[in-house]
Design a protein around this motif. Structure first.
Motif, short mmCIF file in Angstrom:
data_model
loop_
_atom_site.label_atom_id
_atom_site.label_comp_id
_atom_site.label_asym_id
_atom_site.label_seq_id
_atom_site.Cartn_x
_atom_site.Cartn_y
_atom_site.Cartn_z
N LYS A 79 9.69 5.01 -20.45
CA LYS A 79 9.04 5.14 -21.76
C LYS A 79 8.84 3.79 -22.43
CE LYS A 79 11.89 8.60 -22.43
NZ LYS A 79 12.62 9.84 -22.78
N ARG A 108 5.32 10.05 -30.29
CA ARG A 108 4.86 8.84 -29.59
C ARG A 108 4.15 7.91 -30.55
NH1 ARG A 108 4.50 9.11 -23.98
NH2 ARG A 108 5.12 11.12 -23.14
N ALA A 112 10.34 12.04 -26.19
CA ALA A 112 8.90 11.75 -26.08
C ALA A 112 8.00 12.78 -26.78
CB ALA A 112 8.49 11.57 -24.62
N ASP A 151 15.58 13.85 -18.53
CA ASP A 151 14.60 14.27 -19.54
C ASP A 151 14.30 15.77 -19.52
OD1 ASP A 151 14.35 11.85 -20.80
OD2 ASP A 151 12.66 11.16 -19.59
N THR A 167 8.78 5.95 -28.22
CA THR A 167 8.87 7.42 -28.21
C THR A 167 10.18 7.81 -28.89
OG1 THR A 167 10.07 7.52 -26.11
CG2 THR A 167 7.66 7.61 -25.97
#
Ligand code: TMP
Length: 245
Positions: free
Chosen positions: A11, A40, A37, A125, A33
């Protein structure tokens, strides 16, 4: 040094291979982010600022006996690093209650944590980086028991150094996140970055709970003046390093 292919894009950074298999090039991005995320944005100049701050902190940590992946910084937003296998752990050290600790426990923001809290999150994630227990971490074989103990000791040592370094900058270190990796010799190295993206930093001279924020919480919580805060942190880091020489 010739740069080969893109190895991984995260990221905040892109990692490239180089002609030396033991060396990678990390390119720090301006992309920002938050909340896994879901939010953004761009923080102008962040890549260069975070690369410079991290480079200075890694150099200082090396001088204090902490082994890191840092080699050098060939350009303002690029860092040459030793190639490591990153352990899938986010190691968070907390000196003052804030963020998810307060949301999950009801502790008041600003509560002093003595001794500091060391926490392990699963760097995953799709699962939303959940908080781990030691037993879950061992069950999932994310690290060995010896590595967990070594990481805990290193995290507390790094915390001692960082508290004092940021104090010299007029900044209170609230909490931060570290990542560790294993090199080709299975040696544990501090990796990733240490920057306003990965630390909560409060201006020590400022009591106002919004104005004191000098880190990515300005972006997460839409507090404004994000670039100015990052730039101010870099200037203070450079001054602190300068005054040591
Ligand atoms: P938290 O209070 O949201 O758990 O964050 C603790 C510290 O870890 C804070 O300094 C911000 C940092 N952090 C990261 O560097 N990356 C992340 O993905 C998260 C959630 C936190």
């Amino acid at each position: 040094m010739s740069v080969h292919s893109k190895l991984y894009e995260g990221k905040a950074k892109i990692l490239y291979t180089t002609d030396d298999p033991e060396v990678l090039l990390a390119d720090f991005k301006d992309d920002a982010t938050a909340f896994n995320a879901q939010k953004r944005g761009t923080i102008l100049g962040k890549g260069q600022i975070n690369c410079s701050i991290s480079s200075q902190l890694f150099k200082q940590l090396e001088l204090n006996g902490i082994k890191t992946h840092y080699i050098d910084s060939p350009s303002p937003n690029q860092m040459r690093v030793k190639s490591v296998k990153i352990l899938p752990l986010e190691v968070v050290v907390r000196n003052i209650a804030a963020g998810s600790l307060c949301q999950q426990t009801g502790l008041a923001v600003g509560t002093i944590l003595q001794p500091p809290l060391v926490e392990f999150y699963y760097k995953n994630d799709p699962l939303g980086d959940p908080l781990l227990t030691r037993d879950r971490l061992l069950l999932l074989e994310l690290a060995t028991a010896e590595q967990v103990d070594a990481i805990t000791n290193l995290a507390l040592q790094i915390n001692k150094f960082l508290i004092s370094f940021w104090w010299q900058c007029g900044i209170t270190l609230v909490d931060f996140k570290l990542e560790f990796g294993l090199d080709s010799q299975q040696q544990l190295l501090l990796a990733d970055e240490i920057s306003p993206d990965t630390c909560r930093l409060w201006n020590t001279a400022e009591a106002d709970p919004n104005r004191r924020v000098m880190d990515k919480d300005r972006f997460r919580r839409d507090l404004g003046n994000v670039e100015d805060a990052y730039q101010e942190v870099l200037q203070r880091v450079l001054q602190a390093v300068e005054s040591q020489n």
